[in-house]
Write an enzyme that holds these catalytic residues in place. Structure first.
Site, short mmCIF file in Angstrom:
data_model
loop_
_atom_site.label_atom_id
_atom_site.label_comp_id
_atom_site.label_asym_id
_atom_site.label_seq_id
_atom_site.Cartn_x
_atom_site.Cartn_y
_atom_site.Cartn_z
N PRO A 2 6.33 20.54 19.79
CA PRO A 2 5.55 21.23 20.86
C PRO A 2 4.40 21.97 20.45
O PRO A 2 4.57 23.12 19.34
CB PRO A 2 6.50 22.36 21.50
N GLU A 3 3.03 21.81 20.78
CA GLU A 3 1.94 22.50 20.33
C GLU A 3 1.75 23.44 21.38
O GLU A 3 2.06 23.59 22.42
CB GLU A 3 0.77 21.35 20.23
N HIS A 91 23.28 20.10 22.80
CA HIS A 91 22.20 20.75 22.28
C HIS A 91 21.67 22.10 23.53
O HIS A 91 20.53 22.57 23.14
CB HIS A 91 20.96 20.37 22.02
N ARG A 110 17.38 20.39 17.16
CA ARG A 110 17.01 20.82 15.64
C ARG A 110 17.35 22.28 15.41
O ARG A 110 17.26 22.52 14.12
CB ARG A 110 15.77 20.11 15.10
N ARG A 152 -15.45 27.83 1.50
CA ARG A 152 -14.12 27.07 1.59
C ARG A 152 -14.52 25.50 1.30
O ARG A 152 -15.24 24.92 2.15
CB ARG A 152 -13.48 27.29 2.62
#
Ligand SMILES: [Zn+2]
Length: 271
Positions: A2-3, A91, A110, A152
């Site tokens: 999930p973002e 789960h 997970r 950078r």
């Protein structure tokens, strides 16, 4: 995984079911998540009313009368709104039972997700206090990105995904934003011009906003957070389109690897 858009979609999906409701109990079936869930949370939150929901980076915040729940979906977590009597499946790790007879049920194969409760200002919680700005913060603007890119040498795509500089820009959204800004992903961050930096700042917000809008209209009550961008996929310009014609110039999209992640770009549109 999930973002940010999936977490925001989850927040919008659960908001109308929880705000104004009282918490009956937290039923905890598995406390061994990324961090052990405190058994005391249930006593602390029972009877409290939900004031509002919020989000900071990928943390979903559920604000109660006397404190705030901090929920992270981890790598594989999802939150569903269900009638409380719905049988549990494998789960399912906890239920947040509400006085409406509905439950917020957390499933996470997970177990990289997490649940915390704080009675302090959540933004000062150790998990949130040191997070970098996120794309929707006023602090994330062209001036900020200009500053962090100047010295950078790292590739601009990897800089976008560096969560100590900006949080919530995942792999899909980094590739898509760079396409929209017409910047090649391997460019050294410091070589971007002011104009490119400004364009990229907008592109990051636009692509996340679009993903949230599309997700929010398709997922509704069953909030699936397996990281599948769903209908947003049809709007992708480059991500997972290797070899396919660019939607702008028709040249084949290229795939490369950066920091063990796949990057997609158009060699002709992006400079
Ligand atoms: Zn192109």
């Amino acid at each position: 995984m999930p973002e940010l858009p999936e977490v925001e979609t989850t927040r919008r999906g659960v908001d109308k079911h929880v705000v104004g409701r009282r918490i009956v109990a937290l039923a905890l079936y598995e406390s061994r998540l990324r961090w052990r869930v405190a058994e005391t949370i249930s006593q602390q939150i029972a009877g409290q009313q939900v004031r509002r929901t919020g989000r900071r980076a990928k943390y979903l915040l559920i604000e109660l009368d006397g404190g705030t729940l901090l929920l992270h979906l981890g790598m594989s977590g999802s939150l569903r709104v269900l009638p409380a009597e719905t049988p549990r499946v494998l789960h399912d790790h906890f239920d947040l039972l509400l006085d409406s007879g509905v439950t917020l049920r957390f499933n996470d194969p997970r177990r990289f997700g997490s649940l915390h409760y704080t009675t302090q200002n959540p933004n000062e919680h150790p998990l949130l206090a040191r997070l970098a700005p996120e794309p929707f913060d006023a602090a994330f603007n062209a001036e900020y990105l200009w500053g962090v890119t100047r010295r950078r040498r790292v590739a601009i795509k990897q800089l976008l995904m560096n969560s100590t500089l900006v949080v919530g820009v995942g792999n899909i959204y980094a590739s898509e934003a760079l396409f929209r800004a017409r910047v090649k992903p391997r460019r050294q961050a410091r070589t971007l011009t002011r104009k490119e930096v400004a364009k990229l700042t907008r592109a990051v917000r636009d692509v996340l906003n679009l993903a949230i809008r599309v997700g929010g209209t398709t997922l509704r009550d069953y909030v699936d957070a397996d990281g599948n961008p769903g209908y947003f996929r049809q709007k992708l310009y480059v991500y997972e389109r290797a070899g396919k014609p660019c939607r702008v110039c028709a040249k084949p999209i290229r795939q490369i690897t950066q920091g063990q992640r796949s990057t997609y770009y158009c060699p002709s549109c992006q400079k």
